[in-house]
Scaffold this motif. Structure first.
Motif, PDB file in Angstrom:
ATOM      1  N   ASN A 111     -18.895   2.494   8.678  1.00 16.84           N
ATOM      2  CA  ASN A 111     -19.069   3.087   7.345  1.00 16.84           C
ATOM      3  C   ASN A 111     -20.168   4.139   7.369  1.00 16.84           C
ATOM      4  N   GLN A 116      -9.845   6.130   2.953  1.00 17.44           N
ATOM      5  CA  GLN A 116      -9.093   5.078   2.271  1.00 17.44           C
ATOM      6  C   GLN A 116     -10.005   4.014   1.671  1.00 17.44           C
ATOM      7  N   GLY A 117     -11.246   3.947   2.133  1.00 17.30           N
ATOM      8  CA  GLY A 117     -12.154   2.922   1.634  1.00 17.30           C
ATOM      9  C   GLY A 117     -13.132   2.575   2.734  1.00 17.30           C
ATOM     10  N   PHE A 137     -16.784  10.957  -1.641  1.00 25.58           N
ATOM     11  CA  PHE A 137     -16.601   9.721  -0.884  1.00 25.58           C
ATOM     12  C   PHE A 137     -17.911   9.340  -0.202  1.00 25.58           C
ATOM     13  N   TRP A 165     -17.097  -2.330  -7.184  1.00 19.60           N
ATOM     14  CA  TRP A 165     -15.729  -1.820  -7.278  1.00 19.60           C
ATOM     15  C   TRP A 165     -15.546  -0.817  -8.396  1.00 19.60           C
ATOM     16  N   ARG A 209     -14.970  -0.335   5.248  1.00 16.84           N
ATOM     17  CA  ARG A 209     -14.438  -1.499   5.941  1.00 16.84           C
ATOM     18  C   ARG A 209     -15.523  -2.525   6.220  1.00 16.84           C
ATOM     19  N   TRP A 219      -9.553   4.508   9.334  1.00 22.74           N
ATOM     20  CA  TRP A 219      -9.357   4.187   7.920  1.00 22.74           C
ATOM     21  C   TRP A 219     -10.429   4.871   7.059  1.00 22.74           C
ATOM     22  N   ASP A 237     -11.756  -5.073   3.704  1.00 27.59           N
ATOM     23  CA  ASP A 237     -12.609  -4.089   3.029  1.00 27.59           C
ATOM     24  C   ASP A 237     -14.078  -4.441   3.191  1.00 27.59           C
ATOM     25  N   TRP A 264       0.817  -1.208   0.000  1.00 25.49           N
ATOM     26  CA  TRP A 264       0.000   0.000   0.000  1.00 25.49           C
ATOM     27  C   TRP A 264       0.855   1.264   0.000  1.00 25.49           C
ATOM     28  N   GLN A 296      -2.115   4.243   0.809  1.00 22.64           N
ATOM     29  CA  GLN A 296      -2.645   4.023   2.155  1.00 22.64           C
ATOM     30  C   GLN A 296      -1.530   4.076   3.200  1.00 22.64           C
ATOM     31  N   VAL A 314     -13.088   3.662  -6.439  1.00 24.47           N
ATOM     32  CA  VAL A 314     -13.052   4.719  -5.418  1.00 24.47           C
ATOM     33  C   VAL A 314     -11.639   5.277  -5.252  1.00 24.47           C
ATOM     34  N   TRP A 315     -10.619   4.473  -5.627  1.00 20.28           N
ATOM     35  CA  TRP A 315      -9.240   4.931  -5.461  1.00 20.28           C
ATOM     36  C   TRP A 315      -8.926   6.189  -6.276  1.00 20.28           C
TER      37      TRP A 315
END
Lengths: 325, 487, 288
Positions: free
Chosen positions: B372, B363-364, B382, B152, B366, B358, B147, B43, B46, B289-290
């Motif tokens: 979330n 970062q994403g 986001f 995705w 979880r 996180w 995750d 990563w 991250q 999402v990255w």
């Protein structure tokens, strides 16, 4: 390639008399053996041994994890030999070498001759310039050209479409007609520096008095080039040629970063073909097959050896016939 | 004479070459009561968040030091495999995507975690987070899902270009596309407005997986296997037999022929395409999402964008993104010398507190639904992603959980694959795409059948009928597969 | 007057000036094409991340962002990795030049029994692929106790470069006339003395060439240092460290460019340093 062709009559000359000669040979040529030994030892240990220890994986379906267990015999070789995509890659590889090598070597020799002039101002400067692409990594070259083609290409395209010369904009690297030629052009540019420096080194080994003598004999510039430079460059020139051909038959990085072999295999070369099997992207629901990739790589190696040997044999036959007459 | 300088260089070479020190033995080590845990991941973006976790963890556990190595991402599986051969294995590591987890367990790389990962501990994760055949094998737990479930890929929209083209509804919001037809029509309008300066749609195909990303528009359109072409309902590949693929090609080529796709799409790479999108060169882009984090770095002032779910065919959504039970993240090496300390770090990484940090770092999402929370999202985009993640994903069938023998079947690649075919169609090298799809379907199904037959020949007991999950309703969670859930 | 002698076309003095000017115009024009990507990398190392993509082929950054260099230095750990890279590069380059020139010399100048066998094997190996798995080599290095050491990197790099460079040296020594060597033998010099005192100095241009290319290859080598140290941060070289900016989905290109400039500079220095050898060699040849 006279030096190299000697390799092919090993069996005739050496093997039968080996035991008798060995003792005397070592006494007479002791230093020679001592001088090749470090090379042989290192190559044997770190090149030959791994090659031999991994050759059996060409006989397996193997994804690279653990020990290979799924034996398939010679099936991979049969599959490669019948795969039209392999032969397409093979054709592209030879096209790449056939176009790149003559152009690049001619250009390199011409530049080397010019830069070898003691009277040329700034030849150090020029050498550094022509060498600079070599120090730029293939990954960066790929990005430079993509951005270059993206933005310059867009301007040119807009101009051409406005003039009515183009009905649709052209995407050079994404167009099957242009992808391979563009890669070849960049290839010529990228590695010219190596051959330039080799030729320069070789030119400097030619004694000046040979030129002097030729001049006294009334030879012009062209005459001196033909009667002095070319014969003197023959040995090292053949090795440069040999290495350039081999290098371009193994072209990989540049194709991978510029087109990835695409679009639709238009610029696929053998090394990228092999790579696609050795490293299957995670998005594809299939196994990497390092067994198959190795078999394809080995097959290509044997093919090239066969072609080279055949060529040398043909040359030798022609020579023999000519001298026999 | 060789110059003294050359002689010195050669002498130095010998000395250094012969006795260059063997520095830094990896693997966990103890010194002065402090245990060092080797941590591997790949990563980069991250990285700062993980570094922060290390700082917090070391403060809470003064006797443990974490030594992090961030490996080169595309060499990670190979490096991990080599490390496992010797004494160099990291103690805690991010589990590689290849090979399959079950194969990594078979190789004996991973330590079973049951003595710490008790049913009590597992309970803090949502249902179906630990499932036999997915991340539990023979009753032994090897990892925990990291995750959270989310589609995705999404469709990103450059709102500035939408507004410039006047694509705004009565309430002042942009007209976000829902269907393929919307995409095509909006793309055409924007392209006309752009007059060669910008286009409706774009992508960067240089890496060889980007056209399949575009093809993922079939995911919500009745092709549950998306760009893999596989459909568990028939237990085979359906490139030609499911009309969604062919219709997508017609739609996409229609968009190309409209001139709505940015001209250098084939020679850009994905990263360049993302930059071009942020620079206003085109208005619609498919990505994950990255890319939001990427824009924060390359285009920190770029805020005029939003995202929607991937558009579907026709007038209604026929299918969804699917996920299996289980999930993976970090693991502990079977060779670790400090299992207890390694576990403490593993547990820390998988704690709700760390998960919340996180999410707050963007970062994403979880595995814990309770962290979330949309209000944790650092940016509106986001937040949009988190909201989209909640509705657009279903539990899919995973017959290999009931029949672990299925994982012994290794299907071989067959070329040209879908990526190559799409390239050929896009550039006009393939005109008869129907035949190409039919051929691909036949080849991939044959490869699957051959792989099954080969596994059977090796003595693996298999029933080809296992591959077919006839009772799968695409609109619902497929819960039969979770029957063997640990709890 | 040896300086008068050249293979350069001759003409009237004015004509020669014209030829010189045209030569320089062509060399400079072509030179720009050659230098361009390097200049572009240099320019990009001062650009902002978004500008990197936006500005396309432009060679002029909007503003000189020198902090790219500070960032690349810090996060690429250039201070620590620089030492490792120098050790590996100097050792591997020196060894390749020495071992390959020794082997190339005897292969070209003596005809010991077995020579053809060695040559044949070398040519064969040039053609054959290096194998698509690193596992046997990895296990070998591990069993020799060289894993996780700079020495491990050095031996693997050296071994991999030997065949190619031995062939080059062989070709070069073949162009050197027999007379010089025979004169030495008459003087009673044995083979090592002839090699060290006569042949190797005569091969200076090739030593410089091979040395330069090997220096570059070792300096930029990525895969071998990565594998044989398993990415161990204490043993990374600059090329491996550069991957600190290459993420799963995006790359810090401006940092990569800054890092590339910083790691190219030593190579450039070496190049200019070795230029002296070229010039010396030329001067030597003229005097002789």
């Amino acid at each position: 390639m006279a030096q190299l062709s000697t390799a092919f009559d090993i069996t005739r000359t050496i093997l039968p008399t080996l035991p008798f000669r060995l003792g005397r040979a070592i006494r007479q040529y002791g230093w020679s053996y001592a001088f090749v030994l470090p090379m042989l030892a290192l190559v044997g240990l770190f090149v030959v041994y791994p090659l031999i220890a991994s050759i059996h994986i060409t006989l397996y379906d193997w994804n690279g994890i653990g020990k290979p267990t799924r034996f398939v015999g010679l099936r991979h070789f049969a599959t490669v030999a019948r795969d039209p995509l392999f032969w397409n890659a093979f054709k592209n590889t030879f096209l790449y070498a056939a176009v790149l090598v003559p152009i690049q070597l001619t250009l390199a020799l011409a530049l080397a001759l010019v830069m070898n002039q003691p009277r040329l101002l700034g030849s150090t400067f020029y050498r550094a310039i022509y060498f600079s692409p070599v120090v730029t990594s293939a990954a960066l070259v790929g990005v430079v050209f993509s951005l270059l083609i993206g933005s310059v290409g867009q301007d040119v395209n807009t101009m051409l479409t406005e003039q009515g010369l183009l009905s649709r904009p052209i995407d050079l690297l994404g167009d099957p007609r242009f992808a391979l030629p563009v890669v070849i052009a960049v290839g010529i540019w990228h590695t010219l520096g190596y051959n330039l420096v080799y030729f320069l080194a070789a030119l400097q080994s030619i004694p000046r008095d040979l030129y002097e003598a030729a001049e006294v004999d009334g030879a012009g510039a062209l005459g001196r080039f033909i009667h002095v430079t070319i014969p003197m460059l023959r040995e090292v020139g053949l090795i440069i040629l040999f290495l350039a051909i081999l290098g371009s038959l193994q072209v990989f990085d540049l194709v991978l970063v510029m087109t990835g072999g695409g679009p639709y295999y238009a610029s696929e070369v053998v090394s990228t073909y092999i790579y696609h099997f050795a490293f299957t992207p995670a998005s594809i629901q299939a196994e990497s097959n390092i067994g198959y990739a190795s078999a394809a790589a080995f097959f290509m190696g044997v093919l090239v050896i066969g072609l080279t040997a055949g060529q040398l044999l043909a040359v030798r036959l022609i020579r023999q016939r000519n001298s026999g007459r | 004479m060789v110059s003294p300088l050359m002689a010195i260089v050669i002498a130095v070479a010998f000395v250094v070459g012969a006795c260059a020190p063997s520095l830094g033995k990896p693997g966990g080590s103890t010194s002065g009561g402090v245990v060092t845990i080797e941590h591997w991941d790949w990563w980069v973006t991250q990285g700062p968040t993980i570094d922060n976790e290390i700082k917090l963890f070391e403060a809470a556990h003064p006797n443990i030091k974490i030594k992090k190595t961030t490996q080169v991402v595309d060499k990670y599986p190979e490096l991990l495999q080599l490390a496992m051969k010797g004494e160099s294995a990291p103690d805690v590591f991010l589990i590689a995507d290849k090979p399959d987890l079950i194969d990594q367990v078979r190789q004996g790389w991973l330590l079973p975690l049951n003595q710490w990962a008790t049913p009590e501990w597992q309970k803090q994760f949502p249902t179906a987070s630990f499932a036999e055949g997915a991340n539990v094998f023979g009753g032994k737990v090897y990892t925990a899902p990291f995750d959270g479930p989310a589609p995705w890929l999404q469709l990103y929209l450059n709102t500035k270009l939408f507004r410039e083209a006047g694509l705004v509804d009565a309430t002042g919001n942009i007209r976000a596309p829902k269907t393929w037809d919307d995409v095509r029509e909006l793309g055409r309008t924007i392209t006309q407005k752009g007059g060669g300066k910008y286009y409706g749609f774009g992508f960067g195909n240089k890496q060889k997986f980007i056209l399949p990303w575009q093809l993922m528009m079939v995911q919500n359109s009745g092709a549950p296997g998306g760009s893999s072409g596989y459909d568990a309902r028939t237990g085979g590949y359906t490139w030609a037999s499911n009309p969604a693929y062919q219709e997508w090609i017609e739609f996409f080529m229609g968009m190309k022929n409209d001139g709505s796709i940015v001209p250098n799409a084939m020679s850009m790479d994905d990263e360049m395409a993302r930059a071009a999108f942020a620079d206003g060169k085109f208005a619609m882009l498919i990505g994950g999402v990255w890319i939001q984090g990427g824009w924060q770095k390359t285009h920190p002032d770029f805020k005029d964008y939003t995202l929607v779910q991937l558009p579907y065919r026709g007038t209604q959504q026929d299918s969804y993104f699917y996920r299996g039970p289980g999930g993976k993240g970090f693991g502990i090496s079977a060779k670790t010398k400090h299992p207890n300390e390694a576990w403490l770090w593993f547990e820390w990484l998988n704690s709700k507190a760390a998960a919340e940090r996180w999410v707050k770092a963007g970062q994403g999402i979880r595995a814990f639904p309770e962290v979330n929370k949309p209000e944790y999202a650092p940016t509106p985009q986001f937040k949009a992603f988190m909201e989209l993640a909640q509705g657009d994903i279903r539990l899919g069938p995973a017959p290999e959980l009931l029949h672990p023998e299925m994982t012994q079947v290794k299907t071989q690649q067959t070329l040209p694959d879908i990526q190559a075919i799409l390239e050929g169609v896009y550039t006009g090298q393939i005109t008869d795409y129907k035949t190409a799809l039919k051929d691909l379907e036949a080849r991939q199904n044959a490869a699957l059948q051959r792989a099954i037959a080969e596994a059977q020949a090796r003595g693996v007991k298999l029933d080809p009928a296992w591959w077919r999950v006839a009772d799968w309703d695409l609109a619902r969670d497929y819960t039969t597969a979770v029957a063997s859930d640990q709890r | 007057m040896a300086a008068r002698i050249s293979s350069w076309p001759r003409g009237l003095p004015s004509g020669r000036v014209n030829v010189q000017i045209i030569t320089h115009v062509i060399l400079l024009g072509l030179g720009f094409v050659y230098l361009y990507p390097f200049l572009w990398v240099l320019a990009s190392s001062f650009k902002a991340p978004g500008e990197f993509f936006r500005s396309g082929p432009s060679l002029i950054p909007q503003a000189l962002r020198i902090d790219n260099y500070a960032y690349a230095w810090r996060y690429g750990h250039f201070d620590r990795y620089f030492f490792n890279t120098v050790v590996v590069t100097v050792a591997a380059t020196g060894l390749v030049v020495l071992i390959a020139s020794m082997a190339g010399y005897v292969l070209s100048k003596t005809s010991f029994p077995g020579r053809r066998l060695v040559l044949g094997g070398m040519v064969l190996l040039m053609f054959l692929p290096g194998g698509y798995t690193i596992i046997p080599l990895f296990e070998l290095v591990q069993s020799l106790g060289l894993l996780n050491s700079l020495a491990g990197i050095v031996v693997v790099q050296v071994a991999g470069a030997l065949i190619f460079n031995t062939l080059l040296f062989m070709g070069y020594f073949a162009t050197i006339g027999k007379e010089i060597e025979e004169a030495a033998t008459v003087d009673g010099a044995n083979l090592p003395t002839t090699y060290w005192q006569i042949m190797l100095p005569l091969a200076k241009p090739m030593v410089a060439t091979v040395g330069l290319f090997q220096f570059m290859a070792n300096w930029n080598s990525f895969w071998i240092p990565l594998v044989f140290t398993l990415g161990n941060p204490d043993l990374r070289t600059l090329a491996v460290g550069m991957y600190a900016f290459v993420g799963e989905n995006s790359t810090g290109w401006t940092y990569v460019c800054a890092g590339a400039v910083m790691s190219i500079l030593p190579i450039m220095a070496v190049f200019f340093f070795l230029q002296r050898y070229f010039i010396e060699a030329v001067a030597g040849a003229i005097k002789a």
